[in-house]
Design an enzyme around this catalytic site. Structure first.
Site, PDB file in Angstrom:
ATOM      1  N   CYS A 131       0.821  -1.210   0.000  1.00 13.14           N
ATOM      2  CA  CYS A 131       0.000   0.000   0.000  1.00 13.14           C
ATOM      3  C   CYS A 131       0.859   1.265   0.000  1.00 13.14           C
ATOM      4  O   CYS A 131       0.406   2.334  -0.386  1.00 13.14           O
ATOM      5  CB  CYS A 131      -0.953   0.001   1.180  1.00 13.14           C
ATOM      6  SG  CYS A 131      -0.132  -0.232   2.740  1.00 13.14           S
ATOM      7  N   ASN A 132       2.099   1.143   0.429  1.00  9.90           N
ATOM      8  CA  ASN A 132       2.962   2.327   0.491  1.00  9.90           C
ATOM      9  C   ASN A 132       3.972   2.429  -0.646  1.00  9.90           C
ATOM     10  O   ASN A 132       4.643   3.441  -0.772  1.00  9.90           O
ATOM     11  CB  ASN A 132       3.738   2.340   1.814  1.00  9.90           C
ATOM     12  CG  ASN A 132       2.881   2.879   2.936  1.00  9.90           C
ATOM     13  OD1 ASN A 132       1.951   3.623   2.694  1.00  9.90           O
ATOM     14  ND2 ASN A 132       3.183   2.494   4.153  1.00  9.90           N
ATOM     15  N   HIS A 192      19.056   0.723  -0.529  1.00 10.16           N
ATOM     16  CA  HIS A 192      17.619   0.966  -0.450  1.00 10.16           C
ATOM     17  C   HIS A 192      16.877  -0.342  -0.133  1.00 10.16           C
ATOM     18  O   HIS A 192      16.008  -0.363   0.748  1.00 10.16           O
ATOM     19  CB  HIS A 192      17.125   1.565  -1.770  1.00 10.16           C
ATOM     20  CG  HIS A 192      15.655   1.826  -1.805  1.00 10.16           C
ATOM     21  ND1 HIS A 192      15.069   2.881  -1.150  1.00 10.16           N
ATOM     22  CD2 HIS A 192      14.629   1.125  -2.367  1.00 10.16           C
ATOM     23  CE1 HIS A 192      13.757   2.840  -1.315  1.00 10.16           C
ATOM     24  NE2 HIS A 192      13.465   1.784  -2.062  1.00 10.16           N
ATOM     25  N   GLY A 247     -15.796   0.861  21.364  1.00  5.71           N
ATOM     26  CA  GLY A 247     -15.132   1.773  20.419  1.00  5.71           C
ATOM     27  C   GLY A 247     -14.145   1.033  19.524  1.00  5.71           C
ATOM     28  O   GLY A 247     -13.799  -0.120  19.788  1.00  5.71           O
TER      29      GLY A 247
END
Lengths: 273, 350
Positions: free
Chosen positions: B50-51, B99, B191
């Site tokens: 997703c990134n 990287h 919640g």
């Protein structure tokens, strides 16, 4: 007289324990984040020297070296460090020696004080039962000492949790409920060993003519120590005295043992003839 | 012959742009096949999360030409008419390998040091390996990257400590309880954050969840989702004796649990440790309860503070991790230490 005596070896062990103590301060300050193999290795070296000192004394006496206060203190320290290093093989308890280290240095310095290593002490009592009695009771104090070290470990963890210190999650110390179990089991082990030691003493050793156990201060002191630990375990199991209170009680009880052990020997005609 | 990287990530492009270049898993082998057919790469691995969407290739073409061709391929394969070259970074050796190592270690992630990316990277590599799109160079590079990520996880603090409220709660529970197996969790108020925290606790071994909410229907629904049991809001304190962890996030305007109420309940549970996680604003639990023995209360600020602290500590570890990575990359490329020493890390070339 040989140049290097067993006391010299023990002095070397105490110095190495001291070095380990300095290193343990760094571990405290860093919040127990990294595995402390270096500390463990230093302690193993100190323990080796400690064992050598005890073995040399034992071989020279041809019996278990527990006949005076120096030897008894060295034996308690040895018992404590044996259990401590053994437990620290489990990764989760690798920091236990860090907490036991100050006690060990204290015991070592105390043992090296002049006047404790009296030659020929308690030689009027010899035999298997005397050795068994001494070994069991001294092992018991070793277990109590280790329980106290685990108790300090508990208190340190618990305080960080209560104070919401973020270092708690980075620390490699075990969870507090596991520490509480360790404190409980070590206290139980100590109490069992002390019980056996006392029973062996009462049933297996005949006091000299004209002396009764009920008149000896050390005997009463030992019974009080036994009762204190028995009450502690009773309160823990039957009356839910847990957590910080239990840990403080175990630490306090061992402090009492440490502070009064010498005095009880001095006041005992049977143990300090 | 060198390893090149072309990619787009959260560092260089917003989500609207990233999603245009995202490829669903079934299309990845197809993309790798196309790369090989067009002779753009001898070896390739395509990472799509997703990134980030990143292409690691082993190419014989000189880097500038290869980058241009790969960018063109990216646009064509994803059907993009508009060229968005500025959002892409292109890296050649040794930065491409640095990287890759950083990505594997979570150093390039949005959540610094997160571990999920390593799994995603492994999946992408496995997919390429199964399709025989990799070769000796990429195999070695990826294996070394995984190995380095594991080393960094063990020997640095880059992945230690939690940086989400739910996981901080779980880690705190693990610092109190010997094991979470068999622990009973009570959720007060249904919640989202409390649900996440409860799920996290269940995933670590907690076996039983009790859910209590003003709306009983909502409590029943959440209890079903969590595989637990709903408790009527008026009755929750009756269940308290068996509870080990409480996660509270009701909308009550006042404390629903105070010291006076909790003290007798602690006696009922024989002073067993109790972890209280108060996620509500205004707070549900009186702060005074933290003074009770064997009670550990954390509110939302405490948890966020711990999470922020960890993030800060992780950031402090970045330099150390980068130095280790540079060293590992140097070893991988067989560059002597003296030759590699003057190198300084460069950000991804856009």
């Amino acid at each position: 007289m040989p140049l290097i005596t067993d006391r010299t070896w023990f002095l070397a062990a105490v110095i190495v324990y001291g070095i380990a103590l300095v290193y343990s301060v760094f571990l405290w300050r860093r919040g127990f984040r990294r595995d402390d193999r270096i500390h463990y290795l230093i302690l193993v070296v100190a323990y080796g020297l400690h064992l050598l000192a005890m073995m040399k004394r034992g071989y020279s006496l041809q019996r278990c070296p527990t006949s005076n206060l120096y030897e008894a203190t060295v034996f308690i320290g040895w018992a404590m460090m044996s259990a401590c290093l053994g437990l620290a093989l489990v990764q989760r308890f690798r920091f236990l020696p860090v907490f036991a280290n100050p006690v060990m240095v204290g015991l070592g310095v105390f043992a090296m004080m002049p006047g404790l290593d009296t030659p020929g002490g308690a030689l009027s009592y010899t035999g298997v039962m005397v050795s068994l009695h001494a070994a069991f009771t001294l092992l018991a104090y070793g277990a109590f000492g280790l329980g106290a070290a685990a108790g300090v470990m508990y208190l340190s963890q618990e305080r960080d949790l209560k104070m919401h210190r973020s270092r708690i999650l980075f620390s490699l110390l075990p969870p507090i409920t596991r520490l509480e179990k360790v404190v409980t089991w070590l206290t139980l082990a100590g109490l069992s060993l002390l019980s056996v030691g006392l029973v062996v003493g009462f049933a297996g050793i005949t006091p000299p003519p004209g002396v009764r156990y009920t008149q000896d201060f050390k005997v009463w002191w030992s019974c009080v120590v036994w009762a204190v630990y028995a009450v502690l375990l009773g309160l823990h199991w039957r009356f839910a005295v847990r957590g910080r209170r239990f840990a403080w009680s175990v630490v306090g009880s061992f402090a009492f043992v440490l502070l009064t052990y010498w005095g009880s020997n001095l006041a005992s005609p049977l143990h300090q003839p | 012959m060198s390893i090149l990287v072309v990619g787009i990530s959260h560092r260089t492009a917003p989500v609207e742009l990233r999603e245009r270049f995202a490829l669903p898993p079934p299309r990845i082998p197809e993309a790798l096949s196309a790369l090989r057919q067009q002779e753009l790469a001898q070896e390739a691995v395509l990472v799509c999360t997703c990134n980030r969407t990143e292409l690691y290739v082993q190419s014989q073409t000189p880097a500038p030409e290869a980058f241009a061709a790969l960018l063109k391929f990216f646009h064509q394969f994803t059907g993009q008419a508009e060229v968005v070259q500025e959002a892409f970074y292109t890296l050649s050796e040794p930065h491409s390998l640095e990287h890759l190592f950083k990505v594997a270690a979570g150093l390039d992630s949005m959540v610094l040091g997160e571990t999920e990316i390593l799994g995603q990277l492994k999946k992408a590599y496995e997919l390429a390996l199964q399709g025989q799109f990799t070769g000796p160079r990429l195999n070695k590079a990826f294996q070394r990257a995984f190995n380095t990520a594991k080393y960094l996880r063990t020997h640095t603090n880059i992945q230690r400590g939690s940086i989400s409220v739910a996981s901080v709660g779980v880690e705190l529970a693990e610092k109190i309880f010997d094991t979470l197996r068999g622990r009973v969790v009570m959720v007060l108020g249904a919640g989202d954050t409390s649900e996440k925290a409860a799920r996290a606790l269940l995933s670590r071994g907690a076996t039983s969840v009790l859910v209590s909410n003003r709306s009983y229907e909502r409590a029943v629904a959440l209890a079903q989702e969590l595989g637990g049991r709903a408790v009527r809001f008026d009755d929750w304190s009756a269940e308290f004796a068996a509870v080990d962890i409480v996660i509270s996030s009701t909308a009550a305007p006042h404390y629903i649990l105070d010291r006076a109420k909790l003290a007798p309940l602690m006696a009922l549970r024989e002073n067993q440790p109790l972890l209280l996680i108060d996620l509500a604003v205004p707070r549900d639990i009186e702060p005074e309860v933290n003074f009770l023995e064997n009670v550990y209360l954390y509110n939302i600020d405490d948890l966020q503070e711990i999470a922020a602290d960890y993030l800060k500590q992780r950031q402090e570890e970045v330099g150390r991790c980068e130095a280790i990575i540079r060293e590992r990359v140097r070893e991988l490329l067989n560059v002597p230490a003296a030759a590699a020493a003057p190198q300084t890390p460069r950000p991804a070339e856009a």
